[in-house]
Design a protein around this motif. Structure first.
Motif, mmCIF file in Angstrom:
data_model
loop_
_atom_site.group_PDB
_atom_site.id
_atom_site.type_symbol
_atom_site.label_atom_id
_atom_site.label_comp_id
_atom_site.label_asym_id
_atom_site.label_seq_id
_atom_site.Cartn_x
_atom_site.Cartn_y
_atom_site.Cartn_z
ATOM 1 N N GLU A 77 11.181 -13.718 14.208
ATOM 2 C CA GLU A 77 10.430 -13.200 15.360
ATOM 3 C C GLU A 77 9.633 -11.953 14.981
ATOM 4 N N PHE A 78 9.825 -11.503 13.729
ATOM 5 C CA PHE A 78 9.190 -10.261 13.287
ATOM 6 C C PHE A 78 7.683 -10.438 13.127
ATOM 7 N N LYS A 79 6.916 -9.514 13.699
ATOM 8 C CA LYS A 79 5.458 -9.653 13.651
ATOM 9 C C LYS A 79 4.771 -8.511 12.889
ATOM 10 N N ASP A 80 5.429 -7.371 12.780
ATOM 11 C CA ASP A 80 4.751 -6.182 12.222
ATOM 12 C C ASP A 80 4.784 -6.164 10.696
ATOM 13 N N TRP A 81 4.215 -7.198 10.095
ATOM 14 C CA TRP A 81 4.336 -7.318 8.642
ATOM 15 C C TRP A 81 3.613 -6.218 7.880
ATOM 16 N N TYR A 82 2.701 -5.506 8.553
ATOM 17 C CA TYR A 82 2.032 -4.401 7.849
ATOM 18 C C TYR A 82 3.028 -3.300 7.467
ATOM 19 N N LYS A 83 4.199 -3.287 8.127
ATOM 20 C CA LYS A 83 5.213 -2.289 7.790
ATOM 21 C C LYS A 83 5.910 -2.586 6.466
ATOM 22 N N VAL A 84 5.652 -3.791 5.939
ATOM 23 C CA VAL A 84 6.353 -4.245 4.741
ATOM 24 C C VAL A 84 5.367 -4.407 3.592
ATOM 25 N N GLY A 85 5.632 -3.712 2.479
ATOM 26 C CA GLY A 85 4.809 -3.887 1.280
ATOM 27 C C GLY A 85 5.583 -4.703 0.264
ATOM 28 N N TYR A 86 4.856 -5.429 -0.573
ATOM 29 C CA TYR A 86 5.513 -6.311 -1.543
ATOM 30 C C TYR A 86 4.761 -6.253 -2.862
ATOM 31 N N VAL A 87 5.487 -5.984 -3.923
ATOM 32 C CA VAL A 87 4.908 -6.010 -5.268
ATOM 33 C C VAL A 87 5.625 -7.116 -6.038
#
Lengths: 245, 269
Positions: A77-87
């Protein structure tokens, strides 16, 4: 320095099990929580399921059992993916022949924030400039990503992760295949992101010696969660284990 | 004085259609080539032949039936690929040979083995009707609109699918959009270069532009220039020398590719 609320849960992993074929468990009953401002090293031997666990935490794989919550919300249900960075893991994940400049790559980190049809804005370019300066790669902005060294590419991917102004960054073996000096510089950069920007960092690594020097917590994974502790505690446990053997 | 070539209305129509195809093909091609999907264009072009056979069999405009068939097949290919039940390239082989088989059977039933079929196979601007130009223009508008809407998402997913997904982009939707765009592009290119040469139009200008090693935007612009030059000069040369238009266009594209490749190896030698 940013104020960090260490009591806030960034990610909760509850009873995660995972298997590809329904028979052999790659991961079994893993539970832990990462708090705001934490700097966590996920360590364990090859084939221990570290990358699988990371992919589950990022919603790229669905666990067979258990639940993941990001910022208190169920991951599906999580929508705020900009809060998550991925390398992502460097060696395997991108095509060095890809025609994109450093600046174009970092701008991609802004794309999800902009809706359909929209162009990138002045603000996106400004944040891209700041992110590239943060990782000391601004002078390389016109170069093609494939023409850079491994260490430089990895700094660009950090810039792409921070440009969306995330609260947490996940890194999968970021120092694999880059030289010693570049590794040292890379850990200095991570310390800056953790210390000055107050970012939560989750780092997969097999370089146990190095990681225990850098992070605040060690999650020791070998299909199950063997321990979740401070680096000192982890080293003491490993030492005792070896004495027993 | 107006040169001979523009006195023929079919040449004007052919050029109109040709310019549209020249514009669209590299825009889709860049994403297909970079995602190692070059063969999808080839597969969809064979599928479009089955669509053309259906059109000839039913007596409907074959470009329309080709359009419907390629779009449906493209969704099927993506579904099979995504389910991972079979290898991606095996899905392509299934669709390629299956649609060719269907085309042959239907063409036999429709007694379609004639010059008309030859034109669909290899393209002939003489056969471009006014209705074709309208269909091509309409398709082009749909393709460009979808591209404008999903451009950023397509770029990110093409470069790094996992990171794009983590950033919140719906990668599955983007993948479906890309393959449907490829199907539309294949259909709209049929009258100009024919079924068998479409993938060349989609792939070669992009592959040539990639040799220049420029930024993403500059690569698209270079591919567009190569595409426009090849299609226009191909139409003109084939008219005066009485050659196959589709074949001439593709040969010009290949010549440019070889030229760029040799110049590049000279410079870096």
């Amino acid at each position: 320095m940013q104020r960090v609320d260490h009591s806030k849960n960034i990610i909760e992993v509850q009873g995660i099990s995972f298997s590809y074929d329904g028979k052999v468990n790659v991961l079994k009953s893993i539970t832990f929580a990462i708090h705001s401002g934490d700097y966590v090293g996920l360590i364990g031997p090859n084939g221990a399921g570290k990358t699988t666990l990371l992919k589950i935490m990022l919603g790229l794989l669905t666990p067979t059992k258990g639940e993941v919550r990001l910022f208190g919300q169920k991951i599906n249900e999580f929508k705020d993916w900009y809060k998550v960075g991925y390398v992502p893991q460097k060696a395997t994940h991108f095509d060095t022949g890809f025609p994109a400049t450093v600046e174009e790559v970092v701008l991609m980190g802004r794309y999800a924030k902009r809706g359909l049809f929209s162009r990138t804005t002045e603000e996106d370019r400004k944040l891209t400039r700041e992110a590239l300066k943060q990782v000391d790669m601004w002078e390389y902005r016109r170069r093609l990503i494939g023409d850079l060294s491994g260490g430089q590419q990895q700094r660009v991917f950090i810039a792409r992760a921070i440009v969306s102004q995330p609260e947490v960054i996940f890194l999968d073996e970021p120092t694999t295949g880059i030289d010693r000096q570049a590794q040292d510089d890379f850990y200095v950069l991570l310390r800056k992101l953790s210390g000055e920007l107050g970012l939560t960092l989750v780092l997969i690594s097999h370089d146990i010696k190095r990681v225990t020097d850098e992070v605040m917590h060690i999650a020791w994974i070998d299909r199950t969660l063997e321990s979740y502790s401070s680096p000192e505690e982890y080293l003491r446990m490993r030492k005792e284990e070896q004495t027993v053997l | 004085m107006i040169p001979d070539i523009f006195q023929y209305s079919f040449i004007i129509r052919g050029m109109e259609a040709g310019m549209i195809v020249a514009f669209i093909a590299p825009l889709i091609g860049i994403f297909l080539v970079l995602r190692r999907y070059s063969l999808i264009a080839d597969t969809l072009s064979h599928v479009s032949l089955a669509g053309i056979a259906i059109g000839l069999f039913l007596g409907v405009n074959p470009v329309l039936t080709a359009l419907a068939t390629t779009v449906v097949a493209s969704l099927g290919i993506e579904r099979l690929r995504d389910s991972k039940k079979i290898y991606g390239e095996s899905a392509l082989a299934l669709f390629l040979s299956g649609s060719l088989a269907l085309a042959i059977v239907l063409l036999g039933l429709a007694h379609g083995f004639n010059t008309n079929l030859f034109n669909y196979l290899f393209g002939s601007i003489v056969t471009v009707t006014v209705q074709d130009v309208y269909i091509i223009a309409l398709l082009a508008i749909i393709v460009v609109t979808l591209l404008l809407a999903f451009y950023k998402e397509l770029v990110y997913v093409t470069f790094d699918e996992e990171a794009a997904q983590v950033s919140g982009i719906r990668t599955r939707l983007v993948n479906i959009i890309l393959i449907v765009l490829a199907a539309l592009t294949v259909s709209l290119a049929i009258p100009i270069v024919g079924v068998l040469l479409i993938s060349a139009l989609i792939v070669i200008p992009v592959v040539t532009a990639l040799q220049l090693r420029k930024s993403f935007v500059q690569t698209i612009v270079s591919a567009e220039i190569i595409s426009f030059f090849s299609v226009l000069s191909g139409i003109i040369v084939s008219f005066y020398l009485n050659l196959s238009t589709g074949g001439t266009i593709v040969l010009i594209m290949l010549a440019i590719f070889i030229l760029v490749l040799t110049m590049k190896s000279r410079w870096f030698a």
